[in-house]
Design an enzyme around this catalytic site. Structure first.
Site, mmCIF file in Angstrom:
data_model
loop_
_atom_site.group_PDB
_atom_site.id
_atom_site.type_symbol
_atom_site.label_atom_id
_atom_site.label_comp_id
_atom_site.label_asym_id
_atom_site.label_seq_id
_atom_site.Cartn_x
_atom_site.Cartn_y
_atom_site.Cartn_z
ATOM 1 N N TYR A 164 7.972 49.242 -28.509
ATOM 2 C CA TYR A 164 8.827 49.133 -27.315
ATOM 3 C C TYR A 164 9.425 50.498 -26.952
ATOM 4 O O TYR A 164 9.549 50.847 -25.785
ATOM 5 C CB TYR A 164 9.927 48.097 -27.549
ATOM 6 C CG TYR A 164 10.901 47.965 -26.390
ATOM 7 C CD1 TYR A 164 10.458 47.612 -25.112
ATOM 8 C CD2 TYR A 164 12.276 48.185 -26.566
ATOM 9 C CE1 TYR A 164 11.343 47.486 -24.055
ATOM 10 C CE2 TYR A 164 13.166 48.066 -25.509
ATOM 11 C CZ TYR A 164 12.693 47.710 -24.253
ATOM 12 O OH TYR A 164 13.573 47.597 -23.199
ATOM 13 N N ARG A 238 19.435 45.155 -13.632
ATOM 14 C CA ARG A 238 19.718 43.781 -14.066
ATOM 15 C C ARG A 238 19.229 42.742 -13.076
ATOM 16 O O ARG A 238 18.942 41.605 -13.452
ATOM 17 C CB ARG A 238 21.221 43.609 -14.308
ATOM 18 C CG ARG A 238 21.784 44.527 -15.382
ATOM 19 C CD ARG A 238 21.091 44.321 -16.722
ATOM 20 N NE ARG A 238 21.585 45.266 -17.733
ATOM 21 C CZ ARG A 238 21.086 45.344 -18.965
ATOM 22 N NH1 ARG A 238 20.077 44.554 -19.325
ATOM 23 N NH2 ARG A 238 21.566 46.203 -19.826
ATOM 24 N N GLU A 345 15.288 35.507 -24.544
ATOM 25 C CA GLU A 345 15.477 36.284 -23.312
ATOM 26 C C GLU A 345 15.203 35.330 -22.155
ATOM 27 O O GLU A 345 14.223 34.587 -22.175
ATOM 28 C CB GLU A 345 14.520 37.492 -23.291
ATOM 29 C CG GLU A 345 14.607 38.334 -22.024
ATOM 30 C CD GLU A 345 13.716 39.598 -22.075
ATOM 31 O OE1 GLU A 345 13.728 40.309 -23.101
ATOM 32 O OE2 GLU A 345 13.009 39.859 -21.080
#
Ligand code: 3EB
Length: 358
Positions: A164, A238, A345
């Site tokens: 990642y 976001r 998530e």
């Protein structure tokens, strides 16, 4: 309602998305529909016909196949044409472009920057984003609205760095190289999940019209995360909000149990679910503030929930059932999450139509 010729020219078309559990036959008829922008499947079994060929135009995400039999469909009310450039496959209407790119790290040799090895996955991330930006700039869809990243073995380590974190370096380098960073240039909403081995797969939706990036007052902006989370911070916002006139579409990024920049409730999936939903509620409140209208609430959204352990599904579902109307669309998929200590998530999208508005 009568629509003048001018209004029709200005009409960007509506954007429809649906999450369904379809059959092969339903998918085949869908793929011939006029306004189809894209079909994404998270299943592993049905995308091959009996003769072993792949269904044309359907993007297969290499997840474990545990979780819901989910297909995601993107459509618009305008005519669509299909294209291919470099490693990108896309379909676009006048106002939207939906595309995907698949790159295999094993096909790319490691790089060398002044004696330092550059991992192949980092190179793939940079190549993927550079190809995307070049396509969007060239075809006149400057606004990257929403992007989904599926990173092979996301928490695995090679070249001394977690995959990642390698991905984040390549992604940020592409944003910088293409003049899309710092953040005032509009960073897209995103999700980043682990796929089972295989290629890096990225799919995205871009628009001719500008969207508005929204941040979460409870969280440090991801592009400002400190170095303890990797040499380059993750480049995403976001949420992204786009005003299409009669339709206002909200894309909430993959949202986790993070306050400030720190993970909360490591090991406790129920508490992580509640915190993720509190973050989504905060992003909605911030969007409503920016839009200066109470446009959205938790019950207007369609959700995709990614679970590190599919066995946590009953716990997570029980938490969501307390917070969201049973009428809401909620799908569950198994995937690894970008931080080792995150168990869940949640991403969400709303495409509300407002009647009577011009
Ligand atoms: C977070 O908030 C959780 O790297 O594109 C969520 C959504 C997360 C997108 C990305 C990462 C990404 O940091 C992880």
């Amino acid at each position: 309602m009568t629509i003048s010729a001018n209004a029709m020219i200005a009409d960007p078309g509506h954007l429809y998305f649906s999450y369904i559990r379809p059959t092969n036959a339903a998918l085949q008829s869908l793929s011939s529909e006029e306004g189809l922008l894209g079909i994404v499947t998270f299943r592993t079994d049905f995308w091959r016909e009996d003769d072993g060929t792949t269904l044309e135009g359907i993007l297969q995400i290499p997840l474990s196949g545990r979780g819901d039999d989910l297909c995601e469909i993107w459509q618009t009310t305008q005519p669509v044409v299909a294209g291919k450039v470099g490693d990108i496959t896309y379909r676009c209407s006048r106002d939207f472009l939906f595309g995907s790119i698949t790159l295999t790290a094993a096909d790319v040799p490691a790089g060398n920057q002044g004696g330092v090895i550059v991992p192949p996955l980092q190179i793939c991330a940079e190549l993927a984003y550079k190809q995307i930006f070049s396509l969007l700039d060239h075809h006149g869809y400057p606004d990257l609205l929403r992007i989904w990243n599926f990173i092979p073995d996301i928490n695995g380590v090679s070249h001394g760095l977690e995959h990642y974190r390698q991905f984040n370096i390549g992604r940020q380098d592409a944003f910088l190289a293409c003049g899309r960073f710092p953040e005032k240039k509009n960073i897209p909403a995103a999700s980043a999940l682990g796929s089972i081995d295989g290629p890096l797969v990225v799919y995205f939706l871009a628009a001719r019209h500008k969207s508005v990036a929204v941040e979460n007052p409870r969280q440090t902006s991801a592009y400002h995360y400190p170095r303890e989370y990797g040499p380059s911070s993750p480049t995403f916002s976001r949420a992204g909000w786009i005003d299409l006139g009669q339709q206002k579409v909200l894309f909430i990024s993959g949202t986790a149990s993070i306050i400030g920049h720190q993970t909360r409730y490591g090991g406790d999936v129920a508490a992580q679910t509640r915190e993720s939903m509190a973050n989504i509620a905060a992003v909605i409140a911030e969007t409503n503030r920016v839009a200066a209208t109470p446009l959205y609430d938790l019950n207007d959204l369609s959700y995709k929930v990614y679970l590190r352990h599919i066995t946590d599904l009953p716990i997570v579902r029980a938490e969501l059932d307390l917070l969201v109307t049973p009428a809401a669309s909620v799908f569950y998929l198994q995937a690894d999450i970008c931080r080792q200590d995150l168990l869940v998530e949640i991403e969400a999208t709303a495409g509300i139509l407002i009647d009577g508005m011009a």
